[in-house]
Design an enzyme around this catalytic site. Structure first.
Site, PDB file in Angstrom:
ATOM      1  N   GLY A   7     -70.622  39.832  10.428  1.00 24.85           N
ATOM      2  CA  GLY A   7     -69.873  38.954  11.327  1.00 24.85           C
ATOM      3  C   GLY A   7     -70.270  39.270  12.757  1.00 24.85           C
ATOM      4  N   GLY A   9     -69.896  37.374  15.593  1.00 24.82           N
ATOM      5  CA  GLY A   9     -69.276  36.567  16.636  1.00 24.82           C
ATOM      6  C   GLY A   9     -69.082  37.405  17.884  1.00 24.82           C
ATOM      7  N   ARG A  10     -68.198  36.966  18.776  1.00 26.24           N
ATOM      8  CA  ARG A  10     -68.035  37.691  20.041  1.00 26.24           C
ATOM      9  C   ARG A  10     -67.629  39.142  19.828  1.00 26.24           C
ATOM     10  NH1 ARG A  10     -64.214  33.890  23.571  1.00 26.24           N
ATOM     11  NH2 ARG A  10     -63.251  33.704  21.517  1.00 26.24           N
ATOM     12  N   MET A  11     -66.652  39.365  18.970  1.00 23.25           N
ATOM     13  CA  MET A  11     -66.192  40.731  18.739  1.00 23.25           C
ATOM     14  C   MET A  11     -67.241  41.544  17.996  1.00 23.25           C
ATOM     15  SD  MET A  11     -63.045  41.716  19.789  1.00 23.25           S
ATOM     16  CE  MET A  11     -62.204  42.714  18.557  1.00 23.25           C
ATOM     17  N   SER A 121     -58.293  46.196  18.853  1.00 20.17           N
ATOM     18  CA  SER A 121     -57.868  45.461  20.040  1.00 20.17           C
ATOM     19  C   SER A 121     -58.849  45.743  21.166  1.00 20.17           C
ATOM     20  CB  SER A 121     -56.455  45.881  20.455  1.00 20.17           C
ATOM     21  OG  SER A 121     -56.022  45.145  21.581  1.00 20.17           O
ATOM     22  N   GLY A 123     -60.707  42.711  22.609  1.00 18.16           N
ATOM     23  CA  GLY A 123     -61.219  41.385  22.935  1.00 18.16           C
ATOM     24  C   GLY A 123     -62.610  41.420  23.545  1.00 18.16           C
ATOM     25  N   LYS A 173     -51.561  47.243  13.975  1.00 17.77           N
ATOM     26  CA  LYS A 173     -52.132  46.186  14.822  1.00 17.77           C
ATOM     27  C   LYS A 173     -51.266  44.933  14.786  1.00 17.77           C
ATOM     28  CE  LYS A 173     -55.296  44.108  17.342  1.00 17.77           C
ATOM     29  NZ  LYS A 173     -55.333  42.694  17.020  1.00 17.77           N
ATOM     30  N   HIS A 176     -48.517  45.570  17.149  1.00 18.37           N
ATOM     31  CA  HIS A 176     -49.137  45.521  18.476  1.00 18.37           C
ATOM     32  C   HIS A 176     -49.218  44.079  18.970  1.00 18.37           C
ATOM     33  CE1 HIS A 176     -52.831  44.674  20.790  1.00 18.37           C
ATOM     34  NE2 HIS A 176     -52.687  45.862  21.358  1.00 18.37           N
ATOM     35  N   ASN A 177     -49.676  43.178  18.094  1.00 21.96           N
ATOM     36  CA  ASN A 177     -49.826  41.794  18.504  1.00 21.96           C
ATOM     37  C   ASN A 177     -48.476  41.102  18.683  1.00 21.96           C
ATOM     38  OD1 ASN A 177     -52.525  42.384  18.194  1.00 21.96           O
ATOM     39  ND2 ASN A 177     -53.002  40.462  17.183  1.00 21.96           N
ATOM     40  N   GLU A 180     -47.427  42.024  22.023  1.00 24.60           N
ATOM     41  CA  GLU A 180     -48.261  41.248  22.956  1.00 24.60           C
ATOM     42  C   GLU A 180     -47.669  39.857  23.180  1.00 24.60           C
ATOM     43  OE1 GLU A 180     -52.394  39.144  22.128  1.00 24.60           O
ATOM     44  OE2 GLU A 180     -52.610  41.333  22.251  1.00 24.60           O
TER      45      GLU A 180
END
Length: 301
Positions: A7, A9-11, A121, A123, A173, A176-177, A180
């Site tokens: 994977g 993608g951006r992360m 976490s 981003g 997590k 955590h979200n 957030e």
């Protein structure tokens, strides 16, 4: 260490780059050729299929999944399982539901395949700043993977930790979200009140910058808020629609199950739902009720 990143993608791509900078060998896989090419340009190798990926890895293999939670994660694990052997380790760094994580770990255990969950976490800023990692899994397995976590974290001894048994990383997590959600809602409501006070013609970006230093409400979220307000003070072009990716819902469900009064987190989740109702039946019915009992005017569409 050698690690596969599945994977890109951006992360996933940014995490792969941070691992490369830390001296690790990365072999990447993504269905998109452009994503594979990009990571090759950064110094990684890539594979055109999961079969080719598994063949390029030394045993015992370590594979990090950065794919969407749910069916895609299940499908990726199902495709990988016949390619792996006892002693190999899969790390799920996505936002999986912790119950799914426990189920997957239990299914792989008889095969001798280790399963580790990493609530992640950071981003788009993680490449430069490091990632906060909440790790669940068997202690000996997590300890063997320590060099990876130390490289991805903001520093080797900060921002990451083994929080408990498999599933605990994703559980942590999830909460955590949920937190957030509540923090973001509080900032948004506060700045909205400031914006509506026309009398003072307040500069919201200036106020955000003031609060960033010395204030008890300073935080990274406030830093990002200040940046957003500097770039677009009136938020022109941004639709009042706020998505949710599932963790807030799971947090609220967990609170209900445990009998914990998570009032702020629940309200912030419901506000996200409300933001998507462009044709609100609730508000129309409220207006109709006011008209019925008090003769209050109804505004026409």
């Amino acid at each position: 260490m050698q690690i596969a990143m599945i994977g890109l993608g951006r992360m996933g791509a940014n995490m792969a780059q941070r691992l490369l900078r830390g001296g690790h060998e990365v072999v990447g896989f993504d269905p998109a050729e452009a994503a594979r090419k990009l990571i090759e340009e950064k110094g990684a190798r890539s594979a055109v299929s999961l079969e080719a990926l598994a063949a390029k890895l030394n045993t015992p293999r370590v594979l990090w999944l950065m794919v969407p939670a749910g069916a895609i994660t299940d499908g990726t694990i199902a495709a990988l399982t016949p390619l792996l052997a006892a002693g190999d380790t899969i790390i799920d760094g996505g936002n999986s539901n912790y119950r799914d994580t426990q189920r997957r770990a239990a299914a792989l255990k008889p095969l001798g395949i280790n399963y580790v969950d990493s609530g992640t976490s950071g981003g788009v800023w993680g490449l430069a700043e490091g990632y906060s990692l909440m790790i669940g899994g068997e202690k000996a397995v997590v300890e063997r993977l320590r060099p990876l976590f130390e490289t991805l974290a903001p520093s080797p001894d900060q921002g990451w930790g083994h929080v408990g048994a498999v599933g605990s990383g994703h559980y942590t997590k999830m909460i955590h979200n949920g937190i957030e959600y509540g923090l973001m809602q509080a900032y948004a409501e506060g700045f909205s009140i400031l914006q509506h006070k026309r009398e003072f013609e307040l500069d919201l970006h200036q106020i955000a910058e003031i609060w960033r230093y010395g204030s008890v409400v300073r935080s990274w979220l406030l830093d990002l808020t200040a940046d957003a307000l500097e770039k677009n003070p009136t938020l022109q072009g941004i639709a009042p629609y706020v998505a949710d990716s599932g963790e807030g819902r799971w947090t609220v469900s967990e609170a209900v199950e445990l009998g914990v009064p998570a009032i702020v987190i629940t309200a912030s989740l419901l506000e996200r739902f409300r933001s998507r109702d462009a044709d609100s039946f609730v508000d129309k019915l409220l207006a109709a009720m006011r008209n019925q009992f008090g003769g209050h005017e109804i505004m026409k569409e």
